[in-house]
Design a protein around this motif. Structure first.
Motif, PDB file in Angstrom:
ATOM      1  N   ARG A 121       0.832  -1.210   0.000  1.00  0.00           N
ATOM      2  CA  ARG A 121       0.000   0.000   0.000  1.00  0.00           C
ATOM      3  C   ARG A 121       0.865   1.259   0.000  1.00  0.00           C
ATOM      4  NH1 ARG A 121      -5.004   0.620   3.800  1.00  0.00           N
ATOM      5  NH2 ARG A 121      -5.376   2.225   2.222  1.00  0.00           N
ATOM      6  N   VAL A 122       1.974   1.235   0.761  1.00  0.00           N
ATOM      7  CA  VAL A 122       2.882   2.373   0.787  1.00  0.00           C
ATOM      8  C   VAL A 122       3.367   2.697  -0.623  1.00  0.00           C
ATOM      9  CG1 VAL A 122       5.153   3.173   1.554  1.00  0.00           C
ATOM     10  CG2 VAL A 122       3.636   2.042   3.172  1.00  0.00           C
ATOM     11  N   VAL A 123       3.709   1.650  -1.379  1.00  0.00           N
ATOM     12  CA  VAL A 123       4.208   1.843  -2.740  1.00  0.00           C
ATOM     13  C   VAL A 123       3.076   2.239  -3.681  1.00  0.00           C
ATOM     14  CG1 VAL A 123       5.282   0.716  -4.714  1.00  0.00           C
ATOM     15  CG2 VAL A 123       6.133   0.264  -2.403  1.00  0.00           C
ATOM     16  N   ALA A 124       1.985   1.473  -3.661  1.00  0.00           N
ATOM     17  CA  ALA A 124       0.903   1.697  -4.625  1.00  0.00           C
ATOM     18  C   ALA A 124       0.264   3.074  -4.470  1.00  0.00           C
ATOM     19  CB  ALA A 124      -0.159   0.605  -4.472  1.00  0.00           C
ATOM     20  N   GLU A 125       0.148   3.551  -3.224  1.00  0.00           N
ATOM     21  CA  GLU A 125      -0.519   4.829  -2.981  1.00  0.00           C
ATOM     22  C   GLU A 125       0.468   5.965  -2.738  1.00  0.00           C
ATOM     23  OE1 GLU A 125      -4.005   4.609  -0.508  1.00  0.00           O
ATOM     24  OE2 GLU A 125      -4.040   2.423  -0.648  1.00  0.00           O
ATOM     25  N   GLN A 126       1.748   5.672  -2.888  1.00  0.00           N
ATOM     26  CA  GLN A 126       2.798   6.678  -2.731  1.00  0.00           C
ATOM     27  C   GLN A 126       2.686   7.435  -1.415  1.00  0.00           C
ATOM     28  OE1 GLN A 126       4.490   8.658  -6.311  1.00  0.00           O
ATOM     29  NE2 GLN A 126       2.394   8.483  -7.073  1.00  0.00           N
ATOM     30  N   TRP A 127       2.447   6.715  -0.360  1.00  0.00           N
ATOM     31  CA  TRP A 127       2.325   7.352   0.944  1.00  0.00           C
ATOM     32  C   TRP A 127       3.651   7.919   1.418  1.00  0.00           C
ATOM     33  CZ3 TRP A 127      -0.713   2.953   3.847  1.00  0.00           C
ATOM     34  CH2 TRP A 127      -2.093   3.082   3.554  1.00  0.00           C
ATOM     35  N   LEU A 128       3.577   9.037   2.113  1.00  0.00           N
ATOM     36  CA  LEU A 128       4.666   9.486   2.963  1.00  0.00           C
ATOM     37  C   LEU A 128       4.220   9.264   4.395  1.00  0.00           C
ATOM     38  CD1 LEU A 128       7.482  11.103   3.055  1.00  0.00           C
ATOM     39  CD2 LEU A 128       6.038  12.884   4.043  1.00  0.00           C
ATOM     40  N   LEU A 129       5.031   8.545   5.153  1.00  0.00           N
ATOM     41  CA  LEU A 129       4.698   8.232   6.534  1.00  0.00           C
ATOM     42  C   LEU A 129       5.389   9.204   7.475  1.00  0.00           C
ATOM     43  CD1 LEU A 129       5.193   4.352   6.415  1.00  0.00           C
ATOM     44  CD2 LEU A 129       3.071   5.632   6.034  1.00  0.00           C
ATOM     45  N   ALA A 130       4.683   9.546   8.554  1.00  0.00           N
ATOM     46  CA  ALA A 130       5.268  10.334   9.634  1.00  0.00           C
ATOM     47  C   ALA A 130       4.750   9.741  10.937  1.00  0.00           C
ATOM     48  CB  ALA A 130       4.890  11.808   9.518  1.00  0.00           C
ATOM     49  N   GLY A 131       5.376  10.113  12.028  1.00  0.00           N
ATOM     50  CA  GLY A 131       4.907   9.617  13.312  1.00  0.00           C
ATOM     51  C   GLY A 131       6.047   9.242  14.225  1.00  0.00           C
ATOM     52  N   ASP A 132       5.718   8.411  15.200  1.00  0.00           N
ATOM     53  CA  ASP A 132       6.675   8.028  16.231  1.00  0.00           C
ATOM     54  C   ASP A 132       6.116   6.786  16.920  1.00  0.00           C
ATOM     55  OD1 ASP A 132       8.396   7.782  18.348  1.00  0.00           O
ATOM     56  OD2 ASP A 132       8.218   9.859  19.025  1.00  0.00           O
ATOM     57  N   THR A 133       6.921   5.739  16.978  1.00  0.00           N
ATOM     58  CA  THR A 133       6.454   4.515  17.648  1.00  0.00           C
ATOM     59  C   THR A 133       7.149   4.309  18.984  1.00  0.00           C
ATOM     60  OG1 THR A 133       8.093   3.165  16.484  1.00  0.00           O
ATOM     61  CG2 THR A 133       5.921   3.399  15.469  1.00  0.00           C
ATOM     62  N   GLY A 134       7.857   5.331  19.497  1.00  0.00           N
ATOM     63  CA  GLY A 134       8.490   5.220  20.808  1.00  0.00           C
ATOM     64  C   GLY A 134       7.470   4.887  21.874  1.00  0.00           C
ATOM     65  N   ASN A 135       7.918   4.191  22.926  1.00  0.00           N
ATOM     66  CA  ASN A 135       6.942   3.677  23.893  1.00  0.00           C
ATOM     67  C   ASN A 135       6.825   4.495  25.165  1.00  0.00           C
ATOM     68  OD1 ASN A 135       9.423   2.998  24.875  1.00  0.00           O
ATOM     69  ND2 ASN A 135       8.911   0.890  25.407  1.00  0.00           N
ATOM     70  N   SER A 136       7.104   5.791  25.074  1.00  0.00           N
ATOM     71  CA  SER A 136       6.792   6.681  26.196  1.00  0.00           C
ATOM     72  C   SER A 136       6.811   8.101  25.688  1.00  0.00           C
ATOM     73  CB  SER A 136       7.815   6.528  27.330  1.00  0.00           C
ATOM     74  OG  SER A 136       8.987   7.245  27.036  1.00  0.00           O
TER      75      SER A 136
END
Length: 427
Positions: A121-136
């Motif tokens: 999906r990232v490739v097909a829809e040309q997404w740019l991802l942002a965010g943070d998965t840190g756990n605190s």
């Protein structure tokens, strides 16, 4: 620039040809960004146009596992791309670095089928991802000075899915991201869940970070989530609330992000050096010399031998950083290929190499960008100057996101006591 489809560069005839096209495409994008880098830095607008340039070149889809329907590349190539883009515009380099790190998150926390579907999906829809998965909340980099304190993101079970509440600051991408990848605590189990959220949802409010000292075009800001629905298919992975159950492979997630940002810092240093060199070469009549016998230097750009000495020291500092970054990149690339077979010892070696690369490169980036302000005489940034202050500001903001004391302590403890860096998801 070569013609490309909507989702990836034109399909090459072989894997080798595909590997060879990325350096050329990246160089073209970097040259394009460098032309108006100073003007864009001064304007400080959200990087929508810059993202369009990356998409046109197919760069957001680069770091996906290679395959006939995706055409992704490996971690070494991705790091080389980050570094060259950062040399031209470090804000966009950071934007891309964080996107690449987030692209791999399902590999760390999800199952293979889930990862495959997400990456497609990232490739097909040309997404740019942002965010943070840190756990605190402490793991989240502040988007700007004086921002309100972060609240822990929480996912509350609701029927067949969850409701997401809370607010977090993000150092890049939130003003232009197509999807946010965030970590949040399940209020029922205490487990740490990684969720994919559409920032266009009415329950998502983005507050851009204005008047940042540096990295002004990275799209930083704070995001509030007010009862945003998260369906089961939007969950990208689960981590037990007990860090003792973490696998060595999962704890490569923060190391991958840190190393990607190290390549941004190295790009800043190399970009500043290259632009300063061009200015010195073009200086009319050369620079004034303090040498009593200037004849040997009179016809050369930058005739002052002390200027040449200064450049020699700075180039050596950049080469030193690059020499430390290379083995860290190779080690992380091997660890990613090992997947869940990665052992504790291998992970410890990777952590120490990344910590060393981070400590050396951040110090070099600050040293180089500060000294260049002095060498070029542009520290006051008058109107019409070449804008070398932006390199210093960008290096300052980027390196301030993590204290070097943590990296140096981990290196020292490992060397002196043989202690393994802890298996953790903390940045």
């Amino acid at each position: 620039m070569p013609k490309r489809s909507a989702t990836r560069p034109a399909a090459p005839q072989s894997r080798l040809a595909e590997e060879e096209i990325w350096p050329r495409v990246t160089r073209e994008v970097a040259d394009d960004l460098a032309v108006d880098a100073l003007a864009r830095d001064r304007s400080g607008k959200p990087p929508a146009d810059e993202l369009a340039r990356l998409r046109e070149a197919g760069l957001p889809a680069l770091l996906t596992p290679p395959g006939p329907l995706r055409g992704g590349s490996d971690w070494r190539t991705a790091c080389a791309v980050i570094r060259e883009i950062a040399a031209a515009d470090s804000s966009i380099g950071e934007l891309l670095a964080r996107h690449y790190a987030l692209t791999w998150n399902t590999r760390f926390f999800g199952d293979p089928d889930q990862s495959d579907g997400f990456e497609r999906r990232v490739v097909a829809e040309q997404w740019l991802l942002a965010g943070d998965t840190g756990n605190s909340p402490a793991d989240a980099e502040p988007a700007s000075p004086g921002a309100a304190p972060d609240l822990t993101l929480a996912l509350t079970p609701n029927g067949n899915g969850y409701l997401l509440h809370g607010r977090r600051s993000f150092a890049a991408g939130v003003t232009v991201a197509d999807r946010l990848v965030v970590g949040a605590t399940c209020t029922e189990t205490g487990d740490w869940l990684t969720a994919l959220v559409d920032p266009a949802h009415p329950g998502v409010t983005t507050d851009p970070a204005h008047d940042r000292l540096g990295q002004r075009l990275a799209g930083a800001g704070s995001v509030a989530f007010d009862g945003v629905p998260v369906l089961p298919e939007q969950l990208l992975g689960t981590v037990s609330h007990d860090e003792q159950h973490l696998t060595p492979y999962a704890t490569l997630a923060p190391l991958a992000l840190r190393l990607a940002l190290v390549h941004v810092a190295l790009g800043i240093a190399e970009g500043a050096l290259a632009e300063a060199r061009d200015l010195s070469r073009a200086a009319p009549g050369g620079w004034p010399t303090a040498d009593p016998d200037p004849a040997p230097y009179a016809e050369r750009p930058g005739g002052d031998p002390y200027l040449l000495l200064a450049y020699g020291e700075l180039v050596a500092a950049a080469h030193t950083a690059a020499a430390v970054v290379e083995p860290a990149t190779e080690a992380l690339a091997r660890g990613l290929l090992m997947g869940r077979e990665l052992g504790v010892n291998e992970r410890a070696d990777i952590a120490v190499l990344v910590a060393a690369a981070e400590a050396v490169t951040n110090q070099s980036a600050l040293q180089i960008t500060t000294r260049i302000l002095e060498l070029t005489g542009t520290a006051d940034s008058p109107a019409g100057d070449p804008g070398f202050d932006r390199f210093w500001r960008n290096a300052r903001v980027l390196t301030a996101q993590r204290s070097p004391a943590h990296s140096l302590r981990a290196i020292g403890d490992h060397y002196l006591n043989g202690t393994h860096p802890p298996l953790t998801l903390r940045i």
